[in-house]
Write a protein that holds these residues in place. Structure first.
Motif, PDB file in Angstrom:
ATOM      1  N   THR A  90     -18.590  14.119  -7.750  1.00 41.97           N
ATOM      2  CA  THR A  90     -19.308  13.295  -8.921  1.00 41.97           C
ATOM      3  C   THR A  90     -17.794  12.791  -9.685  1.00 41.97           C
ATOM      4  N   HIS A  92     -17.642   9.411 -10.638  1.00 45.39           N
ATOM      5  CA  HIS A  92     -18.080   8.877 -11.900  1.00 45.39           C
ATOM      6  C   HIS A  92     -18.698   9.783 -12.876  1.00 45.39           C
ATOM      7  N   LEU A  93     -19.774  10.877 -12.628  1.00 46.21           N
ATOM      8  CA  LEU A  93     -20.317  11.446 -13.756  1.00 46.21           C
ATOM      9  C   LEU A  93     -18.914  11.979 -14.751  1.00 46.21           C
ATOM     10  N   GLN A 145     -26.318  11.072 -15.741  1.00 46.82           N
ATOM     11  CA  GLN A 145     -27.181  11.176 -14.519  1.00 46.82           C
ATOM     12  C   GLN A 145     -28.740  10.316 -13.809  1.00 46.82           C
ATOM     13  N   LEU A 148     -26.825   6.745 -14.125  1.00 42.48           N
ATOM     14  CA  LEU A 148     -25.854   6.868 -12.367  1.00 42.48           C
ATOM     15  C   LEU A 148     -27.085   6.226 -11.873  1.00 42.48           C
ATOM     16  N   LEU A 167     -20.383   6.829  -4.610  1.00 40.07           N
ATOM     17  CA  LEU A 167     -21.487   7.363  -5.481  1.00 40.07           C
ATOM     18  C   LEU A 167     -22.326   8.037  -3.962  1.00 40.07           C
TER      19      LEU A 167
END
Length: 264
Positions: A90, A92-93, A145, A148, A167
């Motif tokens: 994860t 990006h998160l 989340q 996303l 992703l």
């Protein structure tokens, strides 16, 4: 000493963000195993900073001012995502979380009126506050989340070739979202139950609209979660509604404190 650790912690999060940006920019490169442990370095610094701000700033109690509370919430958020990264990718998160935590750390340098709360011999109050903060942090993670999920869904519909290889699949992201929401619902639900067991004077000291908005947001999350699990709501609509419910919760949870501490 506190100021030094606030600056160092912010810089540590900046370093983590740069590492994650490079990871996202070069997804084909292999990342060593220690990369999963990297977020725990700024998190450890953040933990000590929060201790200095909240528990060590006054002998008469804990300083639960607005920025201190937000800093604690972002710390829990970082730890949640960092732990999840041990099993799933994860970046990006984790990047968004690191950026938010770094900004909050630097904002907490701004002087503010302390809000001293004494929890001595009040275990019920301590548990209520901790569960409220953990529940809010879980639902904040769910909101990130959700964003996303919506971004990935938009890319799948309009430009699948632009989907970043790091992703996770959409169904996996929706599954993580529902887990975060359920955990937040349980944590906040127990906190509300304990809150009604607090002394009447403590309950009356809370603004009425804070209680109403917080309960409204909690019931909204419960309704949306049940709708998603019963297949009455799609994952995309569930994500959108979670963002709306979190805005309501934020107004009740933080907005009230913001108005009282900085405007009134």
């Amino acid at each position: 000493m506190t100021l030094i650790f606030q600056v160092i912690t912010g810089l540590a999060y900046l370093g983590l963000a740069l590492f994650l940006m490079r990871r996202i920019k070069h997804p084909e490169q292999q990342v060593p195993d220690w990369g999963k442990w990297l977020p725990l370095i700024p998190a450890a610094l953040h933990l000590f900073t929060v201790y200095l701000l909240i528990d060590n700033s006054s002998e008469s109690g804990q300083n639960l001012s607005l920025l201190n509370l937000v800093s604690l919430i972002t710390l829990i958020l970082v730890l949640l995502v960092a732990i999840y990264r041990f099993s799933k990718q994860t970046p990006h998160l984790m990047l968004y979380t690191a950026v938010i935590a770094g900004i909050i750390n630097w904002l907490s340098i701004i002087p503010e009126e302390p809000n001293i709360v004494n929890f001595s011999n009040n275990g019920l109050g301590v548990l209520h506050v901790w569960l409220s903060i953990i529940g809010f942090s879980l639902l904040l993670a769910a909101t990130l989340q959700s964003i996303l999920v919506l971004v990935l869904h938009s890319k799948l519909r309009h430009k699948p070739s632009s989907i970043h290889p790091l992703l996770p699949p959409l169904l996996e992201m929706e599954g993580f979202l529902s887990t975060l929401v359920l955990s937040g619902i349980i944590s906040l639900g127990i906190a509300f139950g304990l809150g009604f067991g607090l002394p009447e004077s403590v309950i009356k000291a809370q603004p009425l609209h804070k209680i109403i908005l917080s309960l409204l947001a909690w019931f909204s999350f419960c309704t949306f979660y049940l709708g998603y699990k019963s297949s009455k709501l799609s994952g995309i609509r569930f994500a959108r509604l979670c963002i709306i419910a979190f805005v309501i919760l934020s107004v009740g949870f933080i907005g009230t404190k913001l108005v009282i501490q900085y405007i009134l």
